[in-house]
Design an enzyme around this catalytic site. Structure first.
Site, PDB file in Angstrom:
ATOM      1  N   LYS A 192      24.425  49.109   2.683  1.00 46.63           N
ATOM      2  CA  LYS A 192      23.784  47.903   3.171  1.00 46.63           C
ATOM      3  C   LYS A 192      23.133  47.237   1.960  1.00 46.63           C
ATOM      4  CE  LYS A 192      20.833  44.993   5.123  1.00 46.63           C
ATOM      5  NZ  LYS A 192      20.312  43.940   4.256  1.00 46.63           N
ATOM      6  N   GLU A 267      14.162  55.630  -4.694  1.00 47.66           N
ATOM      7  CA  GLU A 267      13.722  55.042  -5.965  1.00 47.66           C
ATOM      8  C   GLU A 267      12.847  53.862  -5.582  1.00 47.66           C
ATOM      9  OE1 GLU A 267      13.135  52.601  -8.709  1.00 47.66           O
ATOM     10  OE2 GLU A 267      15.293  52.186  -8.656  1.00 47.66           O
ATOM     11  N   CYS A 301      11.741  47.416 -11.367  1.00 47.37           N
ATOM     12  CA  CYS A 301      10.778  48.444 -10.955  1.00 47.37           C
ATOM     13  C   CYS A 301      10.197  49.187 -12.139  1.00 47.37           C
ATOM     14  CB  CYS A 301      11.438  49.414  -9.981  1.00 47.37           C
ATOM     15  SG  CYS A 301      12.943  50.156 -10.621  1.00 47.37           S
ATOM     16  N   GLU A 398       2.090  46.097  -7.986  1.00 47.89           N
ATOM     17  CA  GLU A 398       3.271  45.788  -8.787  1.00 47.89           C
ATOM     18  C   GLU A 398       3.532  44.283  -8.691  1.00 47.89           C
ATOM     19  OE1 GLU A 398       7.695  47.722  -9.410  1.00 47.89           O
ATOM     20  OE2 GLU A 398       6.861  47.630  -7.393  1.00 47.89           O
TER      21      GLU A 398
END
Length: 494
Positions: A192, A267, A301, A398
């Site tokens: 997906k 992750e 990331c 973040e």
């Protein structure tokens, strides 16, 4: 509607693909290309115009893909490792043949500069090449028996059906980093992709089909995440679930997977410290900071999120970083050479601006950038701020945007303490010319990856992954293959 069609035609013309058929607006399930009654529009973030539309499939399509993967898995696993490697190698070669088209498609749907998109496509292909070979080395063991009539054998076998959800920021590499080892190990995959950037995934599927990936071995189900994700996490035929995305969503998905006790790889988000000590090569540190912080417009990331700079070099580093960031070229990657593309959407733009405003409100000083550029496109000028307080959002969240906030630290010990003061633990960076410091910092930082005197840590031959709330498991390298293999003991009485 006419204006919308005209906009889409304009976007298609700007793509100028040598193979226009690589832009697929259908999902790919069990070797068939599927339409859907409902569609999702995919927008170019550099222009705000619609690039194309994909089927908004849901539960039934996801179930069909899982069923096909379940049917195909045993036959795929029975093939020799060399036979599977041959298919992956063909796929790798086809990606490289069409690297220019794939890069242009990625720039159009995701926004990253064309040179970066080319780099990502090459990186994506490298995972298929690496795991084509690594799959032939899924070795077992013969253990000396605990009794005279016993022989203990350990063998590695494919986990089975794998469900994968991948993000929009690296729409090709995050796919092959999962699909490469899964297929090499003998698993089948239902993917997906992000509904924001599905066309890279569908182009990869088209090339995989040409390479000889059998029906059912790799399917791409497009649509909103909820209905598809529920099948992936709940269906007992799915043996492993792998996800790259935000920490919050990853936790929820992993919890659902425990209902059937699936193997899980995650992750997740980061809060990467970039540490510059007083003996660092400042020119090298600035270039490393540019590579780490501003690659993909800060939407990675592992990009630096907090800059912890030693007091003795703080002013010099701040000045040099701001000057270098101000030289970055901002624009649409399909219109000419650029260093910074748009952010993915308006929400990302608002978050970047919000983090800058929050820091300024707490006493930070803006040295360069930090402006939302005039529409169309979600463009934001690369920002460098100094004297950012610890409580600022820049240090606690973040950012996922081109905003660099500098914090002053007194010594090495304070740098490690501040760097570790987070529940994230994906990547960290350190600049120092002292070998002993390199060892101490690498061992003291509680992160899955540490870059010493480099701003880039990712490669297909090395393990990628984090600790704490940044994830579970590793991708890439020989360690990445183990994520798709079960270890089986055979206790043989002779």
């Amino acid at each position: 509607m006419t204006a919308d069609r005209d906009d889409t035609l304009t976007e298609r013309a700007r793509l100028a693909l040598a193979r226009p058929d690589l832009l697929r607006e259908r999902a790919y399930v069990d070797g068939a290309w599927l339409d859907g009654e409902a569609v999702i529009e995919v927008t170019n973030p550099a222009t705000g115009r619609v690039l194309g539309r994909i089927p908004d499939l849901g539960r039934e399509a996801a179930l069909a893909a899982v069923a096909a993967a379940d049917r195909a898995q045993a036959d795929w696993a029975r093939r020799t490792a060399k036979e599977r490697a041959t298919v992956l190698r063909r796929w790798f070669e086809l990606i490289n043949v069409h690297i220019d088209d794939l890069a242009r498609l990625m720039t159009a749907e995701q926004g990253k500069p064309l040179a970066e998109a080319r780099g990502e496509v090459a990186y994506a292909a490298a995972f298929l090449e690496w795991f084509a070979e690594e799959g032939r080395r899924a070795y077992g063991d013969l253990i000396p028996g605990h009794q005279g009539d016993k022989r203990l054998l350990v063998m590695k076998q494919a986990v089975g059906v794998v469900a994968a959800i991948t993000p929009w920021n690296f729409p090709a590499a995050m796919i092959t980093r999962k699909v490469g080892p899964a297929l090499a190990a003998g698993c089948t995959v239902v993917l997906k992709p992000s509904e924001l950037t599905p066309f890279s995934a569908l182009a990869l599927a088209a090339l995989g089909e040409e390479a000889g990936v059998p029906p059912g071995v790799f399917s791409v189900v497009t649509g909103r995440p909820g209905p598809i994700g529920e099948v992936m996490t709940d269906d007992p035929r799915v043996a492993k679930f792998t996800f790259t995305g935000s920490t919050g969503v990853g936790k929820l998905l992993a919890a659902r997977c425990m209902g059937t006790v699936k193997r899980v790889s995650l992750e997740l988000g980061g809060n990467a410290p970039f540490i510059v000590l007083d003996d660092a090569d400042l020119d090298a540190a600035v270039e490393g900071a540019i590579a780490s912080k501003f690659r993909n417009t800060g939407q990675t990331c592992v990009c630096a999120n907090r800059f912890l700079v030693h007091d003795r070099v703080y002013d010099a580093f701040a000045e040099r970083l701001a000057a270098r960031a101000a030289t970055l070229r901002i624009g649409d990657g399909l219109e000419g050479p650029t260093d910074q593309g748009p952010l993915i959407n308006a929400a990302a733009l608002a978050k970047a601006r919000g983090h800058v405003d929050d820091a300024l409100g707490l006493g930070a000083r803006l040295l360069t950038g930090g402006e939302v550029l005039p529409a169309p496109g979600a463009f934001f000028s690369p920002a460098v701020l100094r004297d950012v307080p610890a409580r600022a959002l820049l240090n606690r969240e973040e950012t996922f945007g081109p905003v660099a906030g500098l914090i002053r630290v007194a010594d090495e010990a304070e740098a490690v303490r501040v760097a570790n003061d987070t529940r994230a633990g994906l990547a960290a960076y350190v600049y120092t010319r002292d070998a002993s410091r390199c060892w101490r910092m690498a061992e003291g930082l509680r992160y899955g990856m540490v870059g010493l005197n480099t701003g880039l840590v990712s490669t297909e031959v090395a393990p990628f992954g984090g600790v704490k709330e940044s994830g579970l498991g590793r991708e890439g390298s020989r360690y990445g293959l183990d994520e798709y293999l079960d270890t089986k003991l055979i206790n043989w009485s002779v």
